[in-house]
Design an enzyme around this catalytic site. Structure first.
Site, PDB file in Angstrom:
ATOM      1  N   TYR A 142       0.890  -1.145   0.094  1.00  0.00           N
ATOM      2  CA  TYR A 142      -0.234  -0.009  -0.151  1.00  0.00           C
ATOM      3  C   TYR A 142       0.484   1.619  -0.410  1.00  0.00           C
ATOM      4  O   TYR A 142       0.575   2.332  -0.378  1.00  0.00           O
ATOM      5  CB  TYR A 142      -0.907   0.223   1.604  1.00  0.00           C
ATOM      6  CG  TYR A 142      -1.740  -1.144   1.031  1.00  0.00           C
ATOM      7  CD1 TYR A 142      -2.094  -1.537  -0.546  1.00  0.00           C
ATOM      8  CD2 TYR A 142      -3.212  -1.182   2.213  1.00  0.00           C
ATOM      9  CE1 TYR A 142      -2.915  -2.827  -0.073  1.00  0.00           C
ATOM     10  CE2 TYR A 142      -4.111  -2.477   2.599  1.00  0.00           C
ATOM     11  CZ  TYR A 142      -4.441  -3.170   1.147  1.00  0.00           C
ATOM     12  OH  TYR A 142      -4.635  -3.528   1.590  1.00  0.00           O
ATOM     13  N   LYS A 192       2.617 -15.656   2.285  1.00  0.00           N
ATOM     14  CA  LYS A 192       2.773 -16.336   1.419  1.00  0.00           C
ATOM     15  C   LYS A 192       3.815 -17.041   0.844  1.00  0.00           C
ATOM     16  O   LYS A 192       4.848 -15.658  -0.180  1.00  0.00           O
ATOM     17  CB  LYS A 192       2.151 -15.421  -0.137  1.00  0.00           C
ATOM     18  CG  LYS A 192       1.748 -16.036  -0.838  1.00  0.00           C
ATOM     19  CD  LYS A 192       0.903 -16.737  -1.126  1.00  0.00           C
ATOM     20  CE  LYS A 192       0.480 -17.538  -2.418  1.00  0.00           C
ATOM     21  NZ  LYS A 192      -0.743 -18.662  -2.612  1.00  0.00           N
ATOM     22  N   ASP A 224      -3.519 -17.742   1.195  1.00  0.00           N
ATOM     23  CA  ASP A 224      -4.872 -18.676   0.236  1.00  0.00           C
ATOM     24  C   ASP A 224      -5.382 -19.407   1.501  1.00  0.00           C
ATOM     25  O   ASP A 224      -6.783 -19.946   1.456  1.00  0.00           O
ATOM     26  CB  ASP A 224      -4.441 -19.119  -0.727  1.00  0.00           C
ATOM     27  CG  ASP A 224      -3.193 -20.236  -0.867  1.00  0.00           C
ATOM     28  OD1 ASP A 224      -2.660 -19.872   0.508  1.00  0.00           O
ATOM     29  OD2 ASP A 224      -2.935 -21.148  -2.095  1.00  0.00           O
ATOM     30  N   ASP A 248      -5.696  -6.741   5.947  1.00  0.00           N
ATOM     31  CA  ASP A 248      -6.813  -6.295   5.421  1.00  0.00           C
ATOM     32  C   ASP A 248      -8.014  -6.786   4.911  1.00  0.00           C
ATOM     33  O   ASP A 248      -9.332  -6.889   5.344  1.00  0.00           O
ATOM     34  CB  ASP A 248      -6.581  -5.135   4.059  1.00  0.00           C
ATOM     35  CG  ASP A 248      -7.842  -4.166   3.605  1.00  0.00           C
ATOM     36  OD1 ASP A 248      -8.663  -4.097   4.233  1.00  0.00           O
ATOM     37  OD2 ASP A 248      -7.256  -3.230   2.293  1.00  0.00           O
ATOM     38  N   ASP A 252     -11.385  -8.627   7.309  1.00  0.00           N
ATOM     39  CA  ASP A 252     -12.203  -8.683   6.776  1.00  0.00           C
ATOM     40  C   ASP A 252     -13.518  -9.644   7.114  1.00  0.00           C
ATOM     41  O   ASP A 252     -14.552  -9.557   7.475  1.00  0.00           O
ATOM     42  CB  ASP A 252     -12.537  -7.052   5.642  1.00  0.00           C
ATOM     43  CG  ASP A 252     -13.068  -6.106   5.713  1.00  0.00           C
ATOM     44  OD1 ASP A 252     -12.643  -5.662   6.656  1.00  0.00           O
ATOM     45  OD2 ASP A 252     -13.837  -5.649   5.128  1.00  0.00           O
TER      46      ASP A 252
END
Ligand code: NAD
Length: 357
Positions: A142, A192, A224, A248, A252
């Protein structure tokens, strides 16, 4: 103890829910013999209307000189057409940056009283869901440079840089291990590392930090798989620590499976200065000013403030207990309403919880 709190009510339902939060805070202070002083500052759309900026300098100053910040929510359709630099959300990003808040803690817990709202199969929900996502908030893809859109070999090409240095990983890992120590002593680091160099460094540094916490069990999971495991068997998680991008998404996901967005608090912490506490939901313009908003996410954010910002465990526990009691007695705001329960508005819900402190 004296607590000096800066309130940032913001927009939409923000002022309504923050009022209920301070009502409960005052009740806790009375019961436990603390004193509270509050000041209110402008952020988001309310600040744009009054000053032209979503984060006036006076707000940053008011936050910096406080012991902790309690925020409602920002944004709404009125400001949706402004250029991105001038939008209410810039105020939120700006205050996190100004206070150096690099760690975002989001508990996702399923209240047994609200099991019916959970999106998971009953047998999975029955195993329990009580975890915290510790998300790095100021780094990763980001903010990494270079980033942009340019034409390469005649093709429009977008690019971002995923980047973490070891210090950034170390400090967020410490937050996660410290958090786990006050819970079930398990940290799952999500990355990852099978594909990304950034993640391989992340994993290496998290393992180094883990040596200082022999009493906390560390595991690793690819992102994943973590996304699947969260819905398949969330009871396996205690503390999940991850970078900004993965966090992020996973925070959620963890929130939504509880089924009640109006119930979930969060904390954003830095190193030393005032931390910021806020519900995870937005300004809910569709119900603003109608006494319909659920104030519990904000009230539980006050609980996190007492626990993490001031180290007041018994006081924080008193808030959790009062919320559980009100739910057990059958009181519900519209968003968590079920047949046979008693529908109450924002103010009544705040009163009911404050009375039970
Ligand atoms: P939202 O979270 O505001 O609302 C989503 C839905 O959940 C709505 O139907 C709303 O009525 C309901 N809801 C949310 N909080 C509730 C509560 N406490 N009690 C009862 N119902 C509740 O998300 P949105 O509609 O996508 O966004 C609305 C505005 O909020 C936008 O301007 C957005 O940018 C902003 N926003 C702000 C924040 C923040 O301040 N942290 C976070 C998300 C969205």
């Amino acid at each position: 103890m004296h607590m000096n709190i800066c309130l940032l009510p913001g927009d939409g339902i923000g002022p309504e829910i923050v009022t209920q939060g301070t009502k409960v805070l005052d009740a806790v202070a009375r019961r436990f013999g603390h004193t509270v002083s509050t000041s209110s500052a402008l952020i988001g759309g309310a600040a744009i209307d009054a000053t032209g900026s979503p984060l006036p300098d006076a707000t940053v100053e008011a936050c910096r000189t406080s012991d902790a910040v309690l925020l409602g929510a920002v944004g709404g359709p009125k400001w949706d057409d402004l250029p991105s630099e001038k939008r209410p959300e810039k105020g939120l990003l700006g205050i996190r940056k100004a206070l150096g808040l690099f760690a975002n803690l989001r508990p996702a817990a399923l209240f047994p009283e609200l099991a019916g709202a959970c999106l998971l199969r009953a047998d999975i929900a029955a195993a329990g869901l009580d975890l915290v996502v510790v998300r790095e908030l100021t780094g990763d893809v980001y903010f990494g440079q270079p980033a942009g859109i340019e034409t390469r070999d005649g093709l429009r090409t977008g690019f971002n840089t995923m980047i973490y240095d070891e210090d950034e990983v170390r400090r967020i890992a410490r937050v996660a291990f410290d958090t786990a120590r006050a819970r079930k002593r398990r940290v799952c680091s999500v990355d990852k590392a099978n594909v990304l160099a950034t993640s391989r460094l992340w994993r290496e540094v998290v393992e180094e930090v883990a040596r200082d916490y022999p009493d906390v069990e560390l595991s690793h999971m690819y992102v994943d798989n973590a996304a699947m495991q969260l819905v398949r068997w969330p009871a396996q998680f205690d503390v999940i620590v991850t970078g900004n991008l993965f966090g992020d998404i996973l925070s959620d996901e963890a929130a939504v499976i509880t089924g009640s967005i109006g119930m979930l608090p969060s904390a954003s912490m830095g190193s030393g200065g005032p931390a910021l506490f806020e519900p995870i939901h937005g300004s809910a313009p569709d119900i603003a000013g109608q006494d319909k908003a659920n104030p519990i996410a904000t009230i539980l954010s006050v609980g996190m403030m007492l626990r993490l910002g001031f180290g007041l465990t018994a006081e924080a526990d008193a808030i959790d207990t009062a919320v559980r009691r009100v739910l057990a007695e059958g009181y519900r705001t519209g968003d968590i309403m079920e047949n046979g329960r008693t529908l109450v508005g924002t103010v009544s819900m705040g009163n009911l919880i404050a009375e039970r402190i």
